[in-house]
Design a protein around this motif. Structure first.
Motif, PDB file in Angstrom:
ATOM      1  N   SER A   1       0.828  -1.206   0.000  1.00 29.41           N
ATOM      2  CA  SER A   1       0.000   0.000   0.000  1.00 29.41           C
ATOM      3  C   SER A   1       0.861   1.254   0.000  1.00 29.41           C
ATOM      4  N   ASP A   2       2.058   1.206   0.615  1.00 30.01           N
ATOM      5  CA  ASP A   2       2.964   2.359   0.595  1.00 30.01           C
ATOM      6  C   ASP A   2       3.424   2.650  -0.832  1.00 30.01           C
TER       7      ASP A   2
ATOM      8  N   GLU B   1       0.510   4.190  -2.730  1.00 29.41           N
ATOM      9  CA  GLU B   1       0.286   5.575  -2.319  1.00 29.41           C
ATOM     10  C   GLU B   1       1.348   6.491  -2.921  1.00 29.41           C
ATOM     11  N   ALA B   2       2.593   6.041  -2.954  1.00 30.87           N
ATOM     12  CA  ALA B   2       3.663   6.866  -3.520  1.00 30.87           C
ATOM     13  C   ALA B   2       3.423   7.092  -5.008  1.00 30.87           C
ATOM     14  N   GLU B   3       3.003   6.051  -5.712  1.00 31.84           N
ATOM     15  CA  GLU B   3       2.732   6.197  -7.141  1.00 31.84           C
ATOM     16  C   GLU B   3       1.554   7.129  -7.392  1.00 31.84           C
ATOM     17  N   THR B   4       0.492   7.003  -6.610  1.00 38.37           N
ATOM     18  CA  THR B   4      -0.670   7.881  -6.801  1.00 38.37           C
ATOM     19  C   THR B   4      -0.337   9.310  -6.419  1.00 38.37           C
ATOM     20  N   ASP B   5       0.492   9.512  -5.392  1.00 40.08           N
ATOM     21  CA  ASP B   5       0.910  10.871  -5.026  1.00 40.08           C
ATOM     22  C   ASP B   5       1.706  11.506  -6.159  1.00 40.08           C
ATOM     23  N   GLU B   6       2.565  10.730  -6.755  1.00 43.09           N
ATOM     24  CA  GLU B   6       3.375  11.241  -7.852  1.00 43.09           C
ATOM     25  C   GLU B   6       2.506  11.568  -9.064  1.00 43.09           C
ATOM     26  N   GLU B   7       1.568  10.697  -9.385  1.00 39.50           N
ATOM     27  CA  GLU B   7       0.661  10.934 -10.506  1.00 39.50           C
ATOM     28  C   GLU B   7      -0.220  12.139 -10.248  1.00 39.50           C
ATOM     29  N   LEU B   8      -0.677  12.276  -9.009  1.00 35.15           N
ATOM     30  CA  LEU B   8      -1.527  13.406  -8.639  1.00 35.15           C
ATOM     31  C   LEU B   8      -0.758  14.719  -8.749  1.00 35.15           C
ATOM     32  N   SER B   9       0.504  14.719  -8.322  1.00 32.89           N
ATOM     33  CA  SER B   9       1.280  15.956  -8.407  1.00 32.89           C
ATOM     34  C   SER B   9       1.542  16.326  -9.871  1.00 32.89           C
TER      35      SER B   9
END
Length: 124
Positions: free
Chosen positions: A91-92, A95-103
């Protein structure tokens, strides 16, 4: 190089064109490229070209070539890799991948909003 040169000289001799050793040395020095000019002048000044043998000349040129290439520093490229610590919890990573995509998405939207072709109805 020396073998190839001897083959050419022997072929010319078979065809009836004989060269003296001094003439061969002079021809080789004449056809050296411009970046060999310093070595060419050194050989002409230091040695008697009439008594210089062809194998001595080629040995001198080969040793100069080796010295020239050994003095050139060899550049090596260092390659850096991005390393991430592996965890048992996936899950970490998600979350890191989605945070990067979101940014990246937010950055792209900001670019679109600040371009002149879009009219802003609300100030950011």
């Amino acid at each position: 190089m020396y073998d190839r040169l001897n083959t050419i000289i022997n072929s010319l001799a078979l065809l009836g064109k004989n060269y003296t050793n001094a003439k061969l040395v002079r021809k080789i020095l004449t056809f050296l490229p411009m970046n060999w000019e310093a070595k060419k002048i050194t050989i002409e000044e230091a040695k008697d070209l009439t008594t210089l043998r062809l194998d001595q000349l080629t040995g001198s040129l080969l040793s100069y070539d080796e010295e020239k290439w050994s003095s050139v520093p060899q550049t090596t490229k260092s390659i850096a890799f991005k390393v991430s610590a592996s965890t048992d919890n996936e899950s970490d990573d998600i979350e890191a991948e989605t945070d990067e995509e979101l940014s990246l998405l937010v950055k792209g939207l900001n670019k679109l909003l600040y371009q002149k072709r879009f009219k802003r109805s609300v100030k950011p």
